[in-house]
Design a protein around this motif. Sequence first.
Motif, PDB file in Angstrom:
ATOM      1  N   THR A 405       0.690  -8.664  -3.886  1.00 56.21           N
ATOM      2  CA  THR A 405      -0.014  -9.626  -4.748  1.00 56.21           C
ATOM      3  C   THR A 405      -0.685 -10.714  -3.919  1.00 56.21           C
ATOM      4  O   THR A 405      -1.577 -11.391  -4.401  1.00 56.21           O
ATOM      5  CB  THR A 405       0.931 -10.291  -5.770  1.00 56.21           C
ATOM      6  OG1 THR A 405       2.024 -10.896  -5.086  1.00 56.21           O
ATOM      7  CG2 THR A 405       1.464  -9.265  -6.747  1.00 56.21           C
ATOM      8  N   VAL A 407      -2.649 -10.183  -1.589  1.00 54.60           N
ATOM      9  CA  VAL A 407      -4.029  -9.737  -1.399  1.00 54.60           C
ATOM     10  C   VAL A 407      -4.784  -9.850  -2.724  1.00 54.60           C
ATOM     11  O   VAL A 407      -5.847 -10.458  -2.799  1.00 54.60           O
ATOM     12  CB  VAL A 407      -4.080  -8.288  -0.872  1.00 54.60           C
ATOM     13  CG1 VAL A 407      -5.527  -7.837  -0.666  1.00 54.60           C
ATOM     14  CG2 VAL A 407      -3.284  -8.163   0.421  1.00 54.60           C
ATOM     15  N   ASP A 408      -4.220  -9.251  -3.748  1.00 50.63           N
ATOM     16  CA  ASP A 408      -4.854  -9.277  -5.063  1.00 50.63           C
ATOM     17  C   ASP A 408      -3.829  -8.726  -6.040  1.00 50.63           C
ATOM     18  O   ASP A 408      -3.140  -7.761  -5.736  1.00 50.63           O
ATOM     19  CB  ASP A 408      -6.111  -8.397  -5.059  1.00 50.63           C
ATOM     20  CG  ASP A 408      -6.988  -8.628  -6.293  1.00 50.63           C
ATOM     21  OD1 ASP A 408      -6.573  -9.396  -7.191  1.00 50.63           O
ATOM     22  OD2 ASP A 408      -8.086  -8.062  -6.343  1.00 50.63           O
ATOM     23  N   TYR A 409      -3.734  -9.346  -7.217  1.00 53.03           N
ATOM     24  CA  TYR A 409      -2.806  -8.786  -8.188  1.00 53.03           C
ATOM     25  C   TYR A 409      -3.183  -7.348  -8.533  1.00 53.03           C
ATOM     26  O   TYR A 409      -2.321  -6.460  -8.593  1.00 53.03           O
ATOM     27  CB  TYR A 409      -2.724  -9.646  -9.463  1.00 53.03           C
ATOM     28  CG  TYR A 409      -1.695  -9.062 -10.374  1.00 53.03           C
ATOM     29  CD1 TYR A 409      -0.354  -9.397 -10.224  1.00 53.03           C
ATOM     30  CD2 TYR A 409      -2.031  -8.091 -11.304  1.00 53.03           C
ATOM     31  CE1 TYR A 409       0.617  -8.798 -10.991  1.00 53.03           C
ATOM     32  CE2 TYR A 409      -1.069  -7.485 -12.068  1.00 53.03           C
ATOM     33  CZ  TYR A 409       0.253  -7.838 -11.914  1.00 53.03           C
ATOM     34  OH  TYR A 409       1.211  -7.222 -12.653  1.00 53.03           O
TER      35      TYR A 409
END
Lengths: 535, 535
Positions: A405, A407-409
């Motif tokens: 998460t 990095v990105d959800y």
Amino acid sequence: MGARASPDSPTEGGSRGPVDMGSRVSREVGGTAGGRRLAVVDLGSNTFRLVVFEYRPGGPFRLVDEVREVVRLTEGTAPGAPIAPAAVERATRVARLFAGFCDGSDIDEVRAVATSAIRDAPNGDEVLQAIIDAGLPARVVSGHEEARYGYLGAINGTTLTDGLIAELGGGSIQVGRVEDRLLTHAMSQPLGAVRMTDAFMAGDLQTPDDVRALRRHALDVLRLDPWISDAPRLVAMGGAVRTLATMAQKAAAYPLGEVHGFLLSRDALRDLIDRMTALPRRERRRIPGLKADRADIMLAGAVVMDALLQAAAVDRVEVCAEGLRWGVFWEAFLEPADPPLVPDVRETSVRDLAEVYGYDRPHCEQVSRLALEIFDGLARLGVHDGDPREREWLHAAALLHDVGTLVDYNDHHKHGHYLVLNAGLPGFRHRELVIIAQLVRAHRKSMQPPGALGALLKPRDEARILRLAACLRIAEQLEVGRARAITGIDCAREGDLVTLWLRAHGDIDVAMWSARQEAPVFKRATGQRLAVERA
Amino acid sequence: MGARASPDSPTEGGSRGPVDMGSRVSREVGGTAGGRRLAVVDLGSNTFRLVVFEYRPGGPFRLVDEVREVVRLTEGTAPGAPIAPAAVERATRVARLFAGFCDGSDIDEVRAVATSAIRDAPNGDEVLQAIIDAGLPARVVSGHEEARYGYLGAINGTTLTDGLIAELGGGSIQVGRVEDRLLTHAMSQPLGAVRMTDAFMAGDLQTPDDVRALRRHALDVLRLDPWISDAPRLVAMGGAVRTLATMAQKAAAYPLGEVHGFLLSRDALRDLIDRMTALPRRERRRIPGLKADRADIMLAGAVVMDALLQAAAVDRVEVCAEGLRWGVFWEAFLEPADPPLVPDVRETSVRDLAEVYGYDRPHCEQVSRLALEIFDGLARLGVHDGDPREREWLHAAALLHDVGTLVDYNDHHKHGHYLVLNAGLPGFRHRELVIIAQLVRAHRKSMQPPGALGALLKPRDEARILRLAACLRIAEQLEVGRARAITGIDCAREGDLVTLWLRAHGDIDVAMWSARQEAPVFKRATGQRLAVERA
């Protein structure tokens, strides 16, 4: 960053974290930013290197910066000769650079150590003084201290309890004997890769006779210490060893870019020696993994390592990317512990990674608890055999499942897979790293095969991963509400139906409904049907 | 995490960061851990979604958690009919789950908004009360407020200054007109994908006539607002739009997994409509990117979008993954600003990412400064044309070049490439994202071609990347000592020789030597030879 653009040879290992979380909640910590910054400087024979460790006392730590400058202190000098004026000039210039670095980069403390090239040179005191005058507060460490730092790096970065630890530098090799995680013997011998190149392999082309002569010499020197010959494991460190590992990985199309933890077999090492011997020195840089600035010294380094394997009577060496510089770090980080040993290397690696990436500790621990209850319950029912290693992998994956998460959800299961594989987990074998990463990948959305990484797995590992993933996914769904509402799970079996009886407080309807969606995965993993009920 | 395993359709965009760094040094911040945790709940027609934003006031922010539950409030009910008891039961159960989530997950504040399905239902008050009684403090927002939240999400997540913003939900579509970044008109119409499916596409198989009938109806409704027809750009949001984007990406083997910023052309949209129309409803889930829980409503969603493109007379829609929930977040985050607008979306994206990953701000700003001085100097010499977009990419890459050290110092250029591509930079086109990621990748070690990502580049972009990489690499080498010793660079040219004249304090010998190692890259990039001298 500052590291010279030339060498692609991997450096000592990267980001690592905390020893003991105590009772802190991860949210209050959030990585190492704002922590103490320690510069460790390694004034080696071939290379001067400055690395920056950022850490909180007792908390997470990582290696955040590095500058590497090639100095070749012993170039062109016979063993016992003074360091040449041109080399002293190079050393002074780099020392000045490093001193400026520490001034300009918020460094709280500098620990600079000079090793064999300076220690053994007749003009070593003078060279050290020039370095200190350039602004770098350095000291010469004895061969014994040098071996001890290597030992601390290796013992805190691997699971070695009994065996040999070797660090091969440009000037010398340090070898230590470890029993019950303690260093019982240590020696240092002038068998470094630069020195042996000058002594045995000065020409452009080497013959098998040159190789034999160096191997014989190295064996004779190494066997002066009888304790070298009966070790169950051999762990090795140093830039030359890391380069050999990279070369072997490239030769075998190894699917992982991680050098730390790589098992370099004697066969692979011999193949590398043959490949280098077949080429003139200048052309060796074309061998994948062997970059220009080490191309001419690697043959000697490989032969010395081969002699060490022979002397130790082992058929492979475990590569450790955390050597002397890490040893200096551990001493500072764990002060006043003596010896400064991490209690559990594997658990520390997992907690560290989770901590550096800011995991939601209560959620992850609840998922781990539920997943392990399911795992244990299924073992009691005879659904699987309850292998304790599998249990440990499941625990690790549960703690790490959400790291992506950061990095990105979206797609955080894929990002977590990337982070685990690329940040690494010292103390775990590469095979285990792949298993844990695959579990992180599999904790949500569709399950994916390991692809090229499958080459590191054993035949039944994919079935193991599927089984563990089923436990992890059910646990994750049971914690869908983040309420830690489920206090216990009793597993029961009737025919091909496994029922999870949940003890809980509050409304767990959605959690039960969510967990039931994992029935198809559970069926594939165990052959059993799944029911989820409230006790 | 908590999101149900079923839908692979991407959710609203992920990790994002700070608006204004002020004078803080990044080391003292270190991501969002320990910051305020805001739960935004979107009680939509098809799905209830809870997302958690973690942020520091004025500082970095990111979306860290999410739970998504399908409720289908309007399923089986004609427009104007009350929400059915079974749907109310599903809604209440999920509200209870979300309330428990907020209790158990350190949430500081909950902002829950109910949109058209509840707003427009005759029994909407009763449904809202049931949700509140379940423990979730929700409120119904008007159509105008809903459009405003969508507008705030879009305006702060894209560079739109003039154009249309649309958010397509299950029950309704909100469209707004933006001029000079301000919302000048807004409307909400009951054209949502679930509602239109029930009204126009109830059967298992749809005919081109069904598609035409819905398109005609949607056009008629949309054209009630005349301002819809003269917009230079169209930005669209909502789960249905994200799913259409994913489907179009899969159909085109798009090399990036990022939906936010994707340009969905009208041709691609029409192709998707044709593909869905050709299949019975049940089989549509086999179309890549279209998961089971949206498979039956996507055709209607696609047709409504197509009608919107036709009404607006644009040939493509820019997909924005940051809609209503982000709007609610921005309002809380930027309070008391009204309207809560981020001053510079692109710079904010870059600073955010750098901040979340704990960049070394003084080092990165010095590298940016030096790289831009070289870039500007070369432009003045006529070596290149000084394109201001290139200058902005170079600045972004300089600030982000070290973010990969969070994964591992080793190969941090590769990890940075991964992080930039996968975390994304709202406000930048995907092509620009690839360029910036390639620059991060190229800041050290060997230069690599873009591979599959090259499909997103324009013909001369690789030459641009090489030129910018040369500036970045030289700047990085000049900062090798982290001492910010170089205070200015004057560029001069004589024939094919470019000389960088450095103004500096202290010893910069190693820095100059290091920078000179970039001469081959500089030559490839510009055709010029490179000299680096002290002024």
